[in-house]
Design an enzyme around this catalytic site. Sequence first.
Site, mmCIF file in Angstrom:
data_model
loop_
_atom_site.group_PDB
_atom_site.id
_atom_site.type_symbol
_atom_site.label_atom_id
_atom_site.label_comp_id
_atom_site.label_asym_id
_atom_site.label_seq_id
_atom_site.Cartn_x
_atom_site.Cartn_y
_atom_site.Cartn_z
ATOM 1 N N GLN A 235 -1.126 41.601 -3.408
ATOM 2 C CA GLN A 235 -0.951 42.809 -2.595
ATOM 3 C C GLN A 235 -1.709 43.994 -3.184
ATOM 4 O O GLN A 235 -1.354 45.158 -2.930
ATOM 5 C CB GLN A 235 0.533 43.133 -2.421
ATOM 6 C CG GLN A 235 1.241 42.233 -1.423
ATOM 7 C CD GLN A 235 0.557 42.234 -0.041
ATOM 8 O OE1 GLN A 235 0.028 43.236 0.409
ATOM 9 N NE2 GLN A 235 0.571 41.087 0.619
ATOM 10 N N SER A 236 -2.747 43.734 -3.940
ATOM 11 C CA SER A 236 -3.508 44.814 -4.575
ATOM 12 C C SER A 236 -4.240 45.685 -3.549
ATOM 13 O O SER A 236 -5.032 45.191 -2.737
ATOM 14 C CB SER A 236 -4.533 44.198 -5.539
ATOM 15 O OG SER A 236 -5.534 45.139 -5.851
ATOM 16 N N ASN A 237 -3.981 46.981 -3.629
ATOM 17 C CA ASN A 237 -4.716 47.935 -2.777
ATOM 18 C C ASN A 237 -6.154 48.048 -3.245
ATOM 19 O O ASN A 237 -7.062 48.276 -2.456
ATOM 20 C CB ASN A 237 -4.055 49.316 -2.860
ATOM 21 C CG ASN A 237 -2.619 49.265 -2.396
ATOM 22 O OD1 ASN A 237 -2.342 48.883 -1.261
ATOM 23 N ND2 ASN A 237 -1.681 49.621 -3.276
ATOM 24 N N CYS B 224 -7.981 45.642 -4.566
ATOM 25 C CA CYS B 224 -8.754 44.498 -4.065
ATOM 26 C C CYS B 224 -9.117 44.704 -2.594
ATOM 27 O O CYS B 224 -10.266 44.466 -2.194
ATOM 28 C CB CYS B 224 -7.951 43.199 -4.233
ATOM 29 S SG CYS B 224 -7.869 42.652 -5.953
#
Length: 325
Positions: free
Chosen positions: A75-77, A79
């Site tokens: 859920q990395s913003n 990335c």
Amino acid sequence: MRPNYPPRLPLAFLPTPLHLLERLSAHLNGPEIWIKRDDMTGLASGGNKTRKLEFLLAAAQAQGCDYVITVGGTQSNHCRQTAAAAARYGMGCGLVFSGEKPSQTQGNYLLDQLCGAHLYWAGEMERGAMAQEVARQVTAIGRKPFIIPLGGSNVLGATSYVAAMQELMLQLEKERLNLDFIVIASSSGGTQAGMALGAHVYDFRGRILGIAIDSSAETLTAQVGALATATSTHLGLGLQPIADRIEVNDEYSEPGYGVVTQIEREAIQMVAQKEGILLDPVYTGRAMAGLIDLIRWGAFTRRQRILFWHTGGLPALFAYPNELV
Ligand SMILES: Cc1ncc(COP(=O)(O)O)c(C=O)c1O
């Protein structure tokens, strides 16, 4: 002395809006709360990484690279914004996630795929080592990779928040506004490092408080300090006395990274219901929970003015439906 900024590729709509949170301020009956909307930088739902990627992608292109690789959680913003930025400039993008492939396609992880990123899971491997392996693979097929560190937090990423402080100072001047505090979510430290250095360079008189998301105050303070110093050197500013500008509060990080508890839920609902503004479950929800708690404890006077710098993260909300309502 002014920073010698490296080249940047436009990605964000700047300046991001700055405005008063009138109903939230009245509800909490404390200081006046303002917000700076880096959730509105505009790149595939925006966020603080968009600013960082302007400098990172410019460096990648200057080195002749045509493929960016970075690391994060699913859920990395960071990335997601990297995938979108690479798409915007016609570059390839490889994302290395921790652990195993998730069973559901949602939130940032869905958007990564829409933006055409290639996805890799580190499994038992260390993410950085896996990123090197991906770099070797893409080199073997004739592409030139550029590795971006976790959170885009190197001197180039931090540089973007030095520039963001200049942007803020111009807005404050125009609005004839003084701030006592800036409150931000701080994790890999690049945002806070840039702000601390920018505060020094552009003579911001208030304090900057980083709410630690997933580190101890000691670790994060050292990390932010080291990066701010390296950034200062990189921008030709030499050594600057910025240690006093780095303040970290780690009282809200105990539940762990990505764990939504009652305080984050309350903060997210409160800001949505008083202002129609959406925070995220991992970073800004926790930072706002910290700010609300500090206000309730009387850490600020009613005459003070606080800026909450919204760093984005909206898509992750959709991965936490059960924890949020
Ligand atoms: C929404 C959001 N806010 C804040 C942060 C923290 O920024 P930094 O890693 O520069 O400390 C992140 C980092 O991923 C983020 O995604």
